[in-house]
Design an enzyme around this catalytic site. Structure first.
Site, PDB file in Angstrom:
ATOM      1  N   ARG A  98      71.404  95.948  -5.433  1.00 40.15           N
ATOM      2  CA  ARG A  98      70.075  96.474  -5.746  1.00 40.15           C
ATOM      3  C   ARG A  98      70.093  97.503  -6.877  1.00 40.15           C
ATOM      4  O   ARG A  98      69.045  97.859  -7.404  1.00 40.15           O
ATOM      5  CB  ARG A  98      69.411  97.045  -4.481  1.00 40.15           C
ATOM      6  CG  ARG A  98      70.077  98.252  -3.898  1.00 40.15           C
ATOM      7  CD  ARG A  98      69.573  98.531  -2.484  1.00 40.15           C
ATOM      8  NE  ARG A  98      68.660  99.658  -2.413  1.00 40.15           N
ATOM      9  CZ  ARG A  98      68.166 100.153  -1.285  1.00 40.15           C
ATOM     10  NH1 ARG A  98      68.482  99.608  -0.123  1.00 40.15           N
ATOM     11  NH2 ARG A  98      67.369 101.172  -1.289  1.00 40.15           N
ATOM     12  N   HIS A 129      65.936 110.860  -9.134  1.00 38.62           N
ATOM     13  CA  HIS A 129      65.131 112.083  -9.126  1.00 38.62           C
ATOM     14  C   HIS A 129      64.203 112.131 -10.325  1.00 38.62           C
ATOM     15  O   HIS A 129      63.076 112.599 -10.246  1.00 38.62           O
ATOM     16  CB  HIS A 129      66.048 113.306  -9.143  1.00 38.62           C
ATOM     17  CG  HIS A 129      66.602 113.602  -7.792  1.00 38.62           C
ATOM     18  ND1 HIS A 129      67.813 114.186  -7.598  1.00 38.62           N
ATOM     19  CD2 HIS A 129      66.092 113.367  -6.575  1.00 38.62           C
ATOM     20  CE1 HIS A 129      68.016 114.319  -6.305  1.00 38.62           C
ATOM     21  NE2 HIS A 129      66.995 113.816  -5.670  1.00 38.62           N
ATOM     22  N   CYS A 163      58.373  98.342   4.962  1.00 37.45           N
ATOM     23  CA  CYS A 163      58.594  99.712   4.494  1.00 37.45           C
ATOM     24  C   CYS A 163      59.436  99.740   3.224  1.00 37.45           C
ATOM     25  O   CYS A 163      59.688 100.797   2.672  1.00 37.45           O
ATOM     26  CB  CYS A 163      59.211 100.572   5.588  1.00 37.45           C
ATOM     27  SG  CYS A 163      60.826  99.980   6.113  1.00 37.45           S
ATOM     28  N   GLU A 174      66.270  93.666   7.310  1.00 36.97           N
ATOM     29  CA  GLU A 174      66.704  93.839   5.922  1.00 36.97           C
ATOM     30  C   GLU A 174      67.969  93.050   5.621  1.00 36.97           C
ATOM     31  O   GLU A 174      68.567  93.193   4.575  1.00 36.97           O
ATOM     32  CB  GLU A 174      66.864  95.324   5.574  1.00 36.97           C
ATOM     33  CG  GLU A 174      67.653  96.145   6.551  1.00 36.97           C
ATOM     34  CD  GLU A 174      67.668  97.637   6.188  1.00 36.97           C
ATOM     35  OE1 GLU A 174      67.198  98.013   5.106  1.00 36.97           O
ATOM     36  OE2 GLU A 174      68.165  98.418   7.010  1.00 36.97           O
ATOM     37  N   ASN A 198      63.936  96.233   0.187  1.00 35.02           N
ATOM     38  CA  ASN A 198      64.938  96.617  -0.820  1.00 35.02           C
ATOM     39  C   ASN A 198      66.280  95.961  -0.491  1.00 35.02           C
ATOM     40  O   ASN A 198      66.890  95.284  -1.317  1.00 35.02           O
ATOM     41  CB  ASN A 198      65.126  98.143  -0.858  1.00 35.02           C
ATOM     42  CG  ASN A 198      63.812  98.881  -1.022  1.00 35.02           C
ATOM     43  OD1 ASN A 198      62.851  98.312  -1.504  1.00 35.02           O
ATOM     44  ND2 ASN A 198      63.770 100.128  -0.600  1.00 35.02           N
ATOM     45  N   ASP A 199      66.715  96.162   0.750  1.00 37.73           N
ATOM     46  CA  ASP A 199      67.986  95.551   1.133  1.00 37.73           C
ATOM     47  C   ASP A 199      67.841  94.050   1.358  1.00 37.73           C
ATOM     48  O   ASP A 199      68.728  93.281   1.020  1.00 37.73           O
ATOM     49  CB  ASP A 199      68.534  96.231   2.391  1.00 37.73           C
ATOM     50  CG  ASP A 199      69.275  97.507   2.035  1.00 37.73           C
ATOM     51  OD1 ASP A 199      70.078  97.469   1.086  1.00 37.73           O
ATOM     52  OD2 ASP A 199      69.032  98.542   2.677  1.00 37.73           O
ATOM     53  N   ARG A 239      63.808 106.357  11.636  1.00 38.01           N
ATOM     54  CA  ARG A 239      64.937 105.442  11.488  1.00 38.01           C
ATOM     55  C   ARG A 239      66.209 106.216  11.773  1.00 38.01           C
ATOM     56  O   ARG A 239      66.397 107.314  11.242  1.00 38.01           O
ATOM     57  CB  ARG A 239      64.960 104.881  10.066  1.00 38.01           C
ATOM     58  CG  ARG A 239      66.118 103.946   9.842  1.00 38.01           C
ATOM     59  CD  ARG A 239      66.038 103.250   8.515  1.00 38.01           C
ATOM     60  NE  ARG A 239      66.376 104.141   7.420  1.00 38.01           N
ATOM     61  CZ  ARG A 239      66.350 103.760   6.147  1.00 38.01           C
ATOM     62  NH1 ARG A 239      65.961 102.550   5.818  1.00 38.01           N
ATOM     63  NH2 ARG A 239      66.672 104.602   5.194  1.00 38.01           N
TER      64      ARG A 239
END
Ligand code: PEP
Ligand code: MG
Length: 843
Positions: free
Chosen positions: A727, A455, A764, A693, A716-717, A599
């Site tokens: 990660r 955040h 993405c 991914e 990312n994955d 998704r």
């Protein structure tokens, strides 16, 4: 009309004129969308400030743009957060594409309804095409609708110089001295220097020629030491260009070379600055002074003074915290901040936390001890689960925990006394601290904890403050006042920067500001490369607000709706009607012409849902995640699919399955989708695709491709599974890099397989949001880049500065490199040489 004649914009409404700085929403006050004015309205009809065409009008009727024949574009936005009203209270009087006259009514609105149901009625008029202007009325003055309020000077918007071709001049032949020819680094230096001249300049080797302003073209000449080269130039400054570039080539273009006439002692570059490395949480750079903002230790007595008294004390603390969070929400400078404080309020009511605290109170412990133990234990649990989202929840929990604790202990929050140009350093900054930052004084943030998706990072990006997280704990020992240079783009904190570094950083900051303004002004332009290749730039979103924002920033659709965000932070399942309502509102905001990729739930062992009991996992990232969990609990999937299907037809609906590793998972999910669609009487199935991914899916993309409508690569994955690096691991963060050639090769494999079957491929994962990665992704053939909302204008602008042909060369080149660092370096050089006035990666 003469395009450089001043243009006057009429007041679109009657009301009090205010400066943008007074708008309590950073999206507007930061001028991210453009400069302009704000009106606190007393009338209820919004009128055209100039004659032109309605270039955009939101279906919900709260925002409209008018573009005149010279390209002046003016956006009007009625109220703040009015997208949430979903059109209620607004009546559109014109359609997109219609020509309107100055003063023509465009939208009627019910001021009472909007004032009661939205955050504010403040209405913005922004010159998004970026022309400079003077304001023709005083701040605080009451103005009448139709009165001239801004005078624009269109002629002053960036005038491009025109290249005048002339007959070419040639340099004397030169012998190339660089040991490895003009490889990427010297080629970049030469191209950069050539770009400083307006003449057209070529580098010649035997019968081959290369545009000397193109890094790729120079590299493609494949020069070697000893080659004979010539420079030619045609144009006004041809003489000067030939002189400068010949000298540069003779000197080695930044590399040490030995000339026959004058042997040079090899020079070892001296690294002067002490350097600490972290992860970029928010881009940019800043030079300033260290301000340590650690929180003082709180003294907590374990023993209570009686259960009833301590119960009261806890209750009072919780109530006071709730009120404080309510105030923070009301004052929040945007929906992202408000949402965070709303989530904090939910934590105050969390039954598990309260139960743990009450158990301790019953054992005679103090309110402070009981509350602290309960929140600390849960935060530790979240941190230990090895999941980013939950690790970030831990930071939120600590923040809320401390807020209540201070209220119980009667410890007052003292406001930080900050000097100017402060670089704040902390073990961890809480969301409340970040939200309250005085951005006129704080130039940057450095934390030991936190992640690029925390955040704090989200807020720092929204505030436009560079931030570094995951820095070594040594940063906490830096003395207040130490002058440091924060280069968040490179993940570096320089402790002994020299003047040249500082000047460079300042100049880069200024260029970045200018570039950002231009990118936002041009956000509506398509992302088409210079040689005419179109790339879809869509948004990664988790809420309706983000969808709305993405459209204003030029997003061409939604490439990833992370639907699990509708479920996290909840103690109860959202009702089917609530789910369907959310998808419908998002689809409606996008409209029937834009893609909406939803998704399906991406939760599982590492992201437990509060209301779905799940077994603990030994290896959460390798356990029941994403589609695996949904297939284990088909009712969950069926309910979600029914809700998603409720928005079919409102947008171009695509459904995407996360974490697919086996073909059977795709077949099973498709069967469920077909059954639900049939039960709802839908004649046409939405498009169905999968995320790539997991390496098995990438390697078998040719097997998956005939069974899907599209792929979207979750880098990312894909990175964590390809490199076998968590990660979120703080010590592996700099190595778990999506620029690794192994990841890029899997992307290449996926695109090749998809295109062979006529299917499109998006990216993405966070790699798509990196300007540095755009050339390689485009060169590999990726069709869509789905990016984080604030970065849409900059990714679109980057695409417009590239050539597909160059991208294909650079992509081929980096696939053959050995490690991520080399890929980054090659792309950095390419970027510096290609993308003009970039401040993001130029060094
Ligand atoms: C990804 O893995 O790249 C992705 C987009 O999904 P998430 O970050 O939500 O796991
Ligand atoms: Mg993922």
């Amino acid at each position: 009309m003469n395009p450089s004649q001043p243009v006057e914009l009429l007041a679109p409404l009657s009301g009090m004129l205010l400066a943008l700085d007074q708008v309590p929403d950073p999206v507007f006050s930061s001028r991210m969308l453009g400069d302009g004015v704000c009106i606190d309205p007393t009338s209820q009809t919004l009128c055209a400030p100039l004659a032109g065409v309605i270039s955009n009008i939101q279906d919900s009727g709260h925002a409209v743009s008018v573009t005149d024949d010279n390209g002046v574009q003016v956006l009007m936005h009625i109220g703040l957060d009015t997208v949430n009203l979903a059109g209620k209270g607004f009546t559109r009087l014109v359609e997109e594409g219609r020509r309107v006259t100055a003063g023509q009514p465009l939208i009627e609105f019910d001021a009472d309804y909007v004032a009661l149901n939205a955050r504010s009625l403040l209405t913005l008029m922004l010159v998004v095409s970026g022309e400079p202007f003077v304001v023709l009325a005083a701040q605080g003055e009451m103005i009448e609708e139709g009165r001239p309020v801004l005078r624009l000077s269109p002629g002053e918007a960036a005038a491009d110089s025109i290249e005048e071709p002339g007959s070419a001049l040639f340099s004397k032949p030169l012998t190339l001295l660089n040991a490895h020819g003009l490889h990427a680094r010297p080629a970049a230096v030469l191209a950069q220097a050539a770009k400083g001249f307006s003449s057209s300049i070529y580098l010649h080797k035997q019968t081959q020629s290369a545009n000397a302003k193109s890094l790729v073209a120079i590299m493609a000449l494949q020069t070697v030491q000893g080659d004979t080269l010539q420079v030619s130039a045609a144009g006004e400054d041809a003489q000067a260009a030939i002189r400068a570039l010949s000298a540069l080539l003779a000197e080695g273009c930044g590399e040490t070379v030995v000339t026959a006439a004058e042997p040079v002692e090899p020079v070892t570059p001296v690294s002067s600055a002490a350097l600490l490395r972290g992860i970029c949480a928010s881009p940019g750079s800043a030079f300033g002074q260290v301000v340590q903002v650690g929180e003082p230790e709180l003294e907590i007595t374990e023993a209570g003074t009686g259960e009833a008294a301590e119960r009261d004390a806890l209750m009072r603390g919780l109530l006071a915290a709730n009120e404080a969070l309510q105030r923070l929400q009301a004052d929040a400078a945007g929906s992202a901040q408000a949402d965070i404080f709303r989530a904090h309020q939910e934590l105050l009511e969390d039954p598990t936390l309260l139960e743990q605290a009450h158990l301790l109170l019953a054992k005679g412990k103090s309110a402070a001890f009981a509350w602290n133990s309960a929140t600390a234990a849960t935060a530790r649990l979240f941190l230990g689960l090895g999941n980013t989202l939950l690790a970030e929840r831990a930071a939120d929990l600590s923040d809320v925990g401390r807020r209540v604790l201070k209220l119980i202990l009667g410890v007052e929050d003292r406001a930080w006394v900050l000097p100017a140009q402060a670089i704040l350093i902390a073990e961890q900054l809480t969301p409340s601290q970040t939200a309250n930052l005085d951005t006129s004084k704080v130039l940057g943030l450095v934390t030991v904890g936190g992640g690029a998706t925390s955040h704090v990072a989200i807020l720092a990006r929204a505030l436009g403050i560079p931030a570094l997280c995951g820095a070594p704990a040594d940063v906490l020992t830096l003395a207040d006042g130490t002058q440091v240079l924060l280069d968040a783009d490179r993940g570096e904190l320089h402790l002994e920067p020299d003047q040249a570094d500082i000047d460079h950083s300042r100049a880069a900051r200024e260029r970045q500001g200018v570039r950002r303004q231009r990118e936002v002004a041009e956000a509506a332009l398509a992302a088409v490369t210079r040689d005419g290749h179109h790339v879809d730039v869509t948004a990664n979103v988790a809420s309706l607000q983000e969808v709305e924002q993405s459209l204003v920033l030029g997003g061409e659709g939604v490439g990833l709706l992370r639907s699990e965000f509708l479920y996290l932070d909840r103690n109860r399942a959202p009702s089917p009607a609530e789910q369907a309502g959310t998808y419908r509102a998002i689809a409606r905001a996008l409209g029937a012409e834009r893609n909406l990729v939803v998704r399906t739930l991406d939760v599982g062992g590492d992201k437990p849902l509060a209301y779905v009991p799940m077994d603990a996992e030994t290896n959460p990232f390798l356990g029941l995640r994403g589609i695996r969990l949904c297939l284990e609990r088909p009712e969950l999937l069926r309910e979600q699919l029914r809700a998603i299907l409720a928005c079919a037809g409102l947008a171009r609906l695509h459904i995407m399955l996360p974490m697919v590793s086996l073909l059977s998972e795709l077949h099973l999910a498709r069967k469920v989708l077909e059954e639900e669609a049939r039960a709802l009487g839908l004649s046409e199935l939405p498009k169905l695709g999968i995320m790539i991914e997991v390496p098995s899916a990438a390697l078998m993309a040719d097997v998956f491709a005939p069974h899907v409508d599209f792929f979207s690569i979750g880098t990312n994955d894909l990175t964590q599974y390809t490199l076998a690096m968590d990660r979120d691991h703080p010590r592996l963060a700099s190595q778990a890099d999506s620029f690794h050639p192994a990841v890029l090769r899997l992307i290449a494999t996926t695109v090749k397989a998809a295109h062979a079957h006529g299917k499109w491929v998006g990216v993405c994962g966070a790699l798509a949001s990196e300007t540095l990665a755009a050339p390689v992704l485009i060169g590999l053939g990726v069709d869509e880049l789905s990016v984080s909302v604030p970065l849409i204008p900059s990714i679109k602008a980057t695409v417009r500065e590239l050539d597909l042909a160059d991208c294909q060369i650079i992509a081929r080149q980096v696939l053959g490199l050995e490690e991520a660092g080399q890929v980054r370096e090659a792309l950095r050089l390419y970027h510096a040489a290609t993308v003009e006035t970039s401040s993001v990666v130029e060094h």
